[in-house]
Design a protein around this motif. Structure first.
Motif, PDB file in Angstrom:
ATOM      1  N   ARG A  17     -27.422 -15.939 -20.562  1.00 44.48           N
ATOM      2  CA  ARG A  17     -27.332 -17.346 -20.481  1.00 44.48           C
ATOM      3  C   ARG A  17     -28.938 -17.872 -21.474  1.00 44.48           C
ATOM      4  O   ARG A  17     -29.053 -18.552 -22.351  1.00 44.48           O
ATOM      5  CB  ARG A  17     -27.501 -17.613 -19.382  1.00 44.48           C
ATOM      6  CG  ARG A  17     -28.164 -19.366 -18.676  1.00 44.48           C
ATOM      7  CD  ARG A  17     -29.254 -19.074 -18.759  1.00 44.48           C
ATOM      8  NE  ARG A  17     -30.410 -20.334 -18.059  1.00 44.48           N
ATOM      9  CZ  ARG A  17     -31.222 -21.137 -18.406  1.00 44.48           C
ATOM     10  NH1 ARG A  17     -30.828 -21.578 -19.570  1.00 44.48           N
ATOM     11  NH2 ARG A  17     -31.127 -22.659 -18.047  1.00 44.48           N
ATOM     12  N   THR A  20     -29.652 -16.908 -25.426  1.00 43.75           N
ATOM     13  CA  THR A  20     -28.778 -18.314 -26.223  1.00 43.75           C
ATOM     14  C   THR A  20     -29.251 -18.959 -26.204  1.00 43.75           C
ATOM     15  O   THR A  20     -28.349 -20.398 -26.443  1.00 43.75           O
ATOM     16  CB  THR A  20     -26.971 -18.401 -26.062  1.00 43.75           C
ATOM     17  OG1 THR A  20     -26.922 -17.916 -24.661  1.00 43.75           O
ATOM     18  CG2 THR A  20     -26.153 -16.705 -26.556  1.00 43.75           C
ATOM     19  N   SER A  99     -18.036 -20.367 -12.127  1.00 49.44           N
ATOM     20  CA  SER A  99     -19.236 -21.333 -12.433  1.00 49.44           C
ATOM     21  C   SER A  99     -20.307 -21.238 -13.062  1.00 49.44           C
ATOM     22  O   SER A  99     -21.308 -22.358 -13.883  1.00 49.44           O
ATOM     23  CB  SER A  99     -19.296 -22.645 -11.171  1.00 49.44           C
ATOM     24  OG  SER A  99     -20.410 -23.196 -11.364  1.00 49.44           O
ATOM     25  N   CYS A 101     -21.408 -19.302 -15.536  1.00 54.29           N
ATOM     26  CA  CYS A 101     -20.776 -19.222 -16.989  1.00 54.29           C
ATOM     27  C   CYS A 101     -20.253 -20.418 -17.611  1.00 54.29           C
ATOM     28  O   CYS A 101     -21.086 -20.912 -18.421  1.00 54.29           O
ATOM     29  CB  CYS A 101     -19.875 -18.284 -16.349  1.00 54.29           C
ATOM     30  SG  CYS A 101     -18.972 -17.067 -18.681  1.00 54.29           S
ATOM     31  N   ASP A 102     -19.634 -20.947 -16.666  1.00 55.74           N
ATOM     32  CA  ASP A 102     -18.752 -22.426 -17.251  1.00 55.74           C
ATOM     33  C   ASP A 102     -20.267 -23.627 -17.473  1.00 55.74           C
ATOM     34  O   ASP A 102     -20.134 -24.887 -18.774  1.00 55.74           O
ATOM     35  CB  ASP A 102     -17.956 -22.858 -16.870  1.00 55.74           C
ATOM     36  CG  ASP A 102     -17.220 -21.667 -16.678  1.00 55.74           C
ATOM     37  OD1 ASP A 102     -16.868 -21.382 -17.920  1.00 55.74           O
ATOM     38  OD2 ASP A 102     -15.714 -21.990 -16.093  1.00 55.74           O
ATOM     39  N   HIS A 103     -21.470 -23.891 -16.403  1.00 57.93           N
ATOM     40  CA  HIS A 103     -22.650 -24.656 -16.834  1.00 57.93           C
ATOM     41  C   HIS A 103     -22.958 -24.013 -17.637  1.00 57.93           C
ATOM     42  O   HIS A 103     -23.630 -25.466 -19.113  1.00 57.93           O
ATOM     43  CB  HIS A 103     -22.934 -24.938 -15.109  1.00 57.93           C
ATOM     44  CG  HIS A 103     -24.047 -25.169 -15.410  1.00 57.93           C
ATOM     45  ND1 HIS A 103     -23.992 -26.698 -15.065  1.00 57.93           N
ATOM     46  CD2 HIS A 103     -25.609 -25.679 -15.571  1.00 57.93           C
ATOM     47  CE1 HIS A 103     -25.247 -27.622 -15.003  1.00 57.93           C
ATOM     48  NE2 HIS A 103     -26.486 -26.663 -15.358  1.00 57.93           N
ATOM     49  N   PHE A 104     -24.038 -23.352 -18.415  1.00 55.68           N
ATOM     50  CA  PHE A 104     -24.354 -23.069 -19.556  1.00 55.68           C
ATOM     51  C   PHE A 104     -23.273 -22.139 -20.540  1.00 55.68           C
ATOM     52  O   PHE A 104     -24.087 -22.703 -21.739  1.00 55.68           O
ATOM     53  CB  PHE A 104     -25.088 -21.995 -18.974  1.00 55.68           C
ATOM     54  CG  PHE A 104     -26.202 -22.112 -17.630  1.00 55.68           C
ATOM     55  CD1 PHE A 104     -27.085 -23.061 -18.110  1.00 55.68           C
ATOM     56  CD2 PHE A 104     -26.369 -21.810 -17.149  1.00 55.68           C
ATOM     57  CE1 PHE A 104     -28.323 -23.475 -17.131  1.00 55.68           C
ATOM     58  CE2 PHE A 104     -27.368 -22.440 -15.881  1.00 55.68           C
ATOM     59  CZ  PHE A 104     -27.856 -22.854 -15.957  1.00 55.68           C
ATOM     60  N   GLN A 105     -22.034 -22.865 -20.521  1.00 57.40           N
ATOM     61  CA  GLN A 105     -21.180 -22.417 -21.898  1.00 57.40           C
ATOM     62  C   GLN A 105     -21.316 -21.096 -22.469  1.00 57.40           C
ATOM     63  O   GLN A 105     -21.554 -21.628 -23.561  1.00 57.40           O
ATOM     64  CB  GLN A 105     -21.615 -24.220 -22.585  1.00 57.40           C
ATOM     65  CG  GLN A 105     -21.772 -25.197 -22.122  1.00 57.40           C
ATOM     66  CD  GLN A 105     -20.986 -26.531 -23.022  1.00 57.40           C
ATOM     67  OE1 GLN A 105     -22.190 -26.206 -23.869  1.00 57.40           O
ATOM     68  NE2 GLN A 105     -20.850 -27.583 -22.610  1.00 57.40           N
ATOM     69  N   ILE A 106     -21.417 -20.315 -21.433  1.00 59.43           N
ATOM     70  CA  ILE A 106     -21.846 -19.125 -22.116  1.00 59.43           C
ATOM     71  C   ILE A 106     -20.525 -17.938 -22.505  1.00 59.43           C
ATOM     72  O   ILE A 106     -20.596 -17.111 -23.115  1.00 59.43           O
ATOM     73  CB  ILE A 106     -22.503 -18.258 -21.849  1.00 59.43           C
ATOM     74  CG1 ILE A 106     -22.403 -18.062 -20.201  1.00 59.43           C
ATOM     75  CG2 ILE A 106     -24.497 -18.481 -21.987  1.00 59.43           C
ATOM     76  CD1 ILE A 106     -23.747 -17.573 -19.387  1.00 59.43           C
ATOM     77  N   ARG A 107     -19.492 -18.991 -21.899  1.00 60.11           N
ATOM     78  CA  ARG A 107     -17.812 -17.228 -22.054  1.00 60.11           C
ATOM     79  C   ARG A 107     -17.575 -17.391 -23.667  1.00 60.11           C
ATOM     80  O   ARG A 107     -17.084 -16.451 -24.302  1.00 60.11           O
ATOM     81  CB  ARG A 107     -17.050 -18.649 -21.878  1.00 60.11           C
ATOM     82  CG  ARG A 107     -15.901 -17.490 -20.476  1.00 60.11           C
ATOM     83  CD  ARG A 107     -14.621 -18.339 -19.846  1.00 60.11           C
ATOM     84  NE  ARG A 107     -15.613 -18.822 -18.639  1.00 60.11           N
ATOM     85  CZ  ARG A 107     -15.418 -18.322 -17.591  1.00 60.11           C
ATOM     86  NH1 ARG A 107     -14.495 -17.322 -17.712  1.00 60.11           N
ATOM     87  NH2 ARG A 107     -16.050 -18.842 -16.238  1.00 60.11           N
ATOM     88  N   GLN A 108     -18.048 -18.193 -24.257  1.00 67.18           N
ATOM     89  CA  GLN A 108     -18.065 -18.526 -25.899  1.00 67.18           C
ATOM     90  C   GLN A 108     -18.763 -17.093 -26.907  1.00 67.18           C
ATOM     91  O   GLN A 108     -17.867 -16.881 -28.048  1.00 67.18           O
ATOM     92  CB  GLN A 108     -18.476 -19.635 -26.971  1.00 67.18           C
ATOM     93  CG  GLN A 108     -19.975 -20.146 -26.424  1.00 67.18           C
ATOM     94  CD  GLN A 108     -19.855 -21.029 -26.757  1.00 67.18           C
ATOM     95  OE1 GLN A 108     -20.034 -22.028 -28.287  1.00 67.18           O
ATOM     96  NE2 GLN A 108     -20.575 -22.098 -25.710  1.00 67.18           N
ATOM     97  N   TYR A 109     -19.726 -16.387 -26.024  1.00 67.19           N
ATOM     98  CA  TYR A 109     -20.681 -15.151 -26.676  1.00 67.19           C
ATOM     99  C   TYR A 109     -19.833 -14.047 -26.285  1.00 67.19           C
ATOM    100  O   TYR A 109     -20.082 -12.814 -26.936  1.00 67.19           O
ATOM    101  CB  TYR A 109     -21.637 -15.424 -26.069  1.00 67.19           C
ATOM    102  CG  TYR A 109     -22.449 -16.811 -26.583  1.00 67.19           C
ATOM    103  CD1 TYR A 109     -22.782 -17.048 -28.042  1.00 67.19           C
ATOM    104  CD2 TYR A 109     -22.981 -17.794 -26.317  1.00 67.19           C
ATOM    105  CE1 TYR A 109     -22.921 -18.474 -28.771  1.00 67.19           C
ATOM    106  CE2 TYR A 109     -23.185 -19.318 -26.237  1.00 67.19           C
ATOM    107  CZ  TYR A 109     -23.753 -19.046 -26.838  1.00 67.19           C
ATOM    108  OH  TYR A 109     -24.407 -20.012 -28.460  1.00 67.19           O
TER     109      TYR A 109
END
Length: 364
Positions: A17, A20, A99, A101-109
Motif C-alpha cells: 500500500r 505504491t 477490505s 487490500c480493495d480499499h487501497f486498490q493494491i490487489r492489481q500488484y
C-alpha cells in the motif's frame, strides 16, 4: 525504484500500500505463494504440504480468536471496523485484510500462486536477483529489483524441541502449526508443551475433548496460572518413554499424545533515509544483549519482547524518522497482557475504548 514484496499477509499488504502510493514513483510486484491475501490468517483444513508440494504456510486453527483487542490490531490509516466485540475471530481479521487490500486498490500488484525460490544480491550492481516460480504454469523466471521487502512472516516453520526418548515414543506427536480442531485428541491423555499464546488458547480447547489434559510449562507465577481444575499443570518435560512422560519434578504420566505449542524458528530504502552503518547495528545489538542479560532474561528468550513492545516500536520509529504509535496502544497491550495471567478464562470479555493518544477505558 523497482521493488519486490514477498508475501500478501498483513505486513506485505501494508508494504504494498505505501510503496505504491503517490509519494513514490515505484514499480512494485508482490509475490504471494497462495491463491489469496491474508497470510497466516487464512484457514485451511490441510496440513503438511499443499498441492504443489510446498509446506502449508498457515498455522490457523478453526476456532481462533485474537488474543489482543482489535483496537491495537488495525493499521494507523485504516482501523478495524467498530464491532461490539474487542477480541474478534479469524474470519473477521481476514475480511478486514481483504477490505484493506480493495480499499487501497493494491490487489492489481499481487501475483498469486508465485513462490519466491531465491533472493540474492547481484555482484557490483546494488540490485537483487529474485527467482520466482509460477506454480500454475510451472514456469520459473528471474527478475532484478532495487529493493526487496520480505514479508512472509515467522510463524510457519515449526520448532520441535529435542527431548530424550522422542524417537521411541509410540504415541502421537503434533506441533500447533498443524493443529486445526480439538477432535484430533478426543478421549486421549494429552500433554501440551509450552505456555505461549497458542499453548494458553489450545489447552482450554483440548480439555473439552481429551480424556486427560496436562499442561507442561515453566512460567513462574505467584499463585500459579488460574486454569480450570481439570487441567493438570506440570513443569518441563524431561524425558519420554514408549508410552509415558517424565517431568522435571520426577513425576510421570502415561500419555497418548504430546502436543508441542512452542515457538517457531525465526527466519527504508526510498533514498531519503539510510540504514544505520554495520558498526552501529552491531553496537546496538551488543548493548541490547547486555541489557537483557542484566535483566536476567535467559538467552533463548532474548527475542521475546512482550510488554516491552512499545520500546521496540519507538526505537524503530526513531531510526526511520517516522511517527510512532500513540502511547495508548502500548498501554492497552500491557493491560491485556497482564489480564491474561490474572484471568485466562475471562480476559477476552473485556471491552476497550480509546479516549485519546494516552488514555483508554476498559469495561468489564
Amino acid at each position: 525504484m523497482k521493488i519486490a514484496v514477498i508475501g500478501a499477509g498483513s505486513a506485505g499488504l501494508a508494504a504494498l500500500r505505501h510503496s505504491t502510493s503517490d509519494i513514490f514513483d515505484n514499480e512494485v510486484i508482490c509475490y504471494e505463494r497462495t491463491a489469496q491475501v491474508g497470510g497466516t490468517w487464512v484457514y485451511t483444513e490441510e496440513s503438511g504440504v499443499d498441492q504443489y508440494g510446498l509446506p502449508i504456510h498457515t498455522s490457523m486453527y478453526k476456532s481462533l480468536r485474537t488474543n489482543l483487542p482489535k483496537e491495537v490490531m488495525g493499521y494507523p490509516d485504516y482501523p478495524i471496523p467498530d464491532v461490539p466485540e474487542c477480541f474478534i475471530y479469524r474470519t473477521q481479521i481476514l475480511d478486514f485484510l481483504n477490505s484493506y487490500c480493495d480499499h487501497f486498490q493494491i490487489r492489481q500488484y499481487i501475483r498469486f500462486l508465485h513462490n519466491v525460490e531465491l533472493v540474492k544480491p547481484i555482484d557490483g550492481d546494488r540490485k537483487w536477483l529474485v527467482r520466482v516460480k509460477d506454480l500454475r504454469k510451472n514456469i520459473v523466471t528471474v527478475e532484478s529489483f532495487d529493493a526487496v521487502m520480505v514479508c512472509n512472516g515467522h510463524f510457519s516453520n515449526p520448532n520441535i524441541p529435542e527431548i530424550k526418548g522422542q524417537d521411541i515414543f509410540q504415541g502421537q506427536q503434533l506441533h500447533s502449526h498443524d493443529y486445526r480442531v480439538p477432535e484430533v485428541f478426543s478421549d486421549k491423555t494429552v500433554v501440551i508443551v509450552g505456555a505461549g499464546p497458542s499453548g494458553f488458547d489450545l489447552v482450554l480447547e483440548i480439555v473439552k475433548t481429551a480424556k486427560k489434559t496436562i499442561f507442561s510449562h515453566h512460567i513462574q507465577a505467584e499463585n500459579g496460572i488460574p486454569f480450570p481444575a481439570n487441567i493438570i499443570q506440570k513443569p518441563d518435560v524431561k524425558e519420554l518413554t514408549e508410552r509415558s512422560v517424565l517431568f522435571e519434578d520426577s513425576s510421570s504420566e502415561s500419555i497418548d499424545a504430546i502436543f508441542y505449542c512452542v515457538r517457531f524458528v525465526l527466519q527504508l530504502w526510498s533514498g531519503k533515509k539510510k540504514f544505520p552503518s554495520k558498526e552501529d547495528m552491531l553496537k546496538d545489538e551488543n548493548e541490547e544483549l547486555k541489557s537483557r542479560t542484566n535483566e536476567g532474561v535467559p538467552k533463548k528468550y532474548f527475542h521475546v519482547i512482550k510488554d516491552r513492545q512499545h520500546v521496540y516500536l519507538e526505537d524503530l520509529a526513531k531510526i526511520a524518522n517516522i511517527k510512532t504509535f500513540p502511547p495508548v496502544i502500548s498501554n492497552i497491550f500491557v493491560d491485556c497482557y497482564t489480564r491474561v495471567f490474572n484471568n485466562i478464562l475471562e480476559y477476552r470479555n473485556a471491552k476497550y475504548k480509546i479516549l485519546d493518544e494516552h488514555n483508554f477505558v476498559r469495561l468489564i
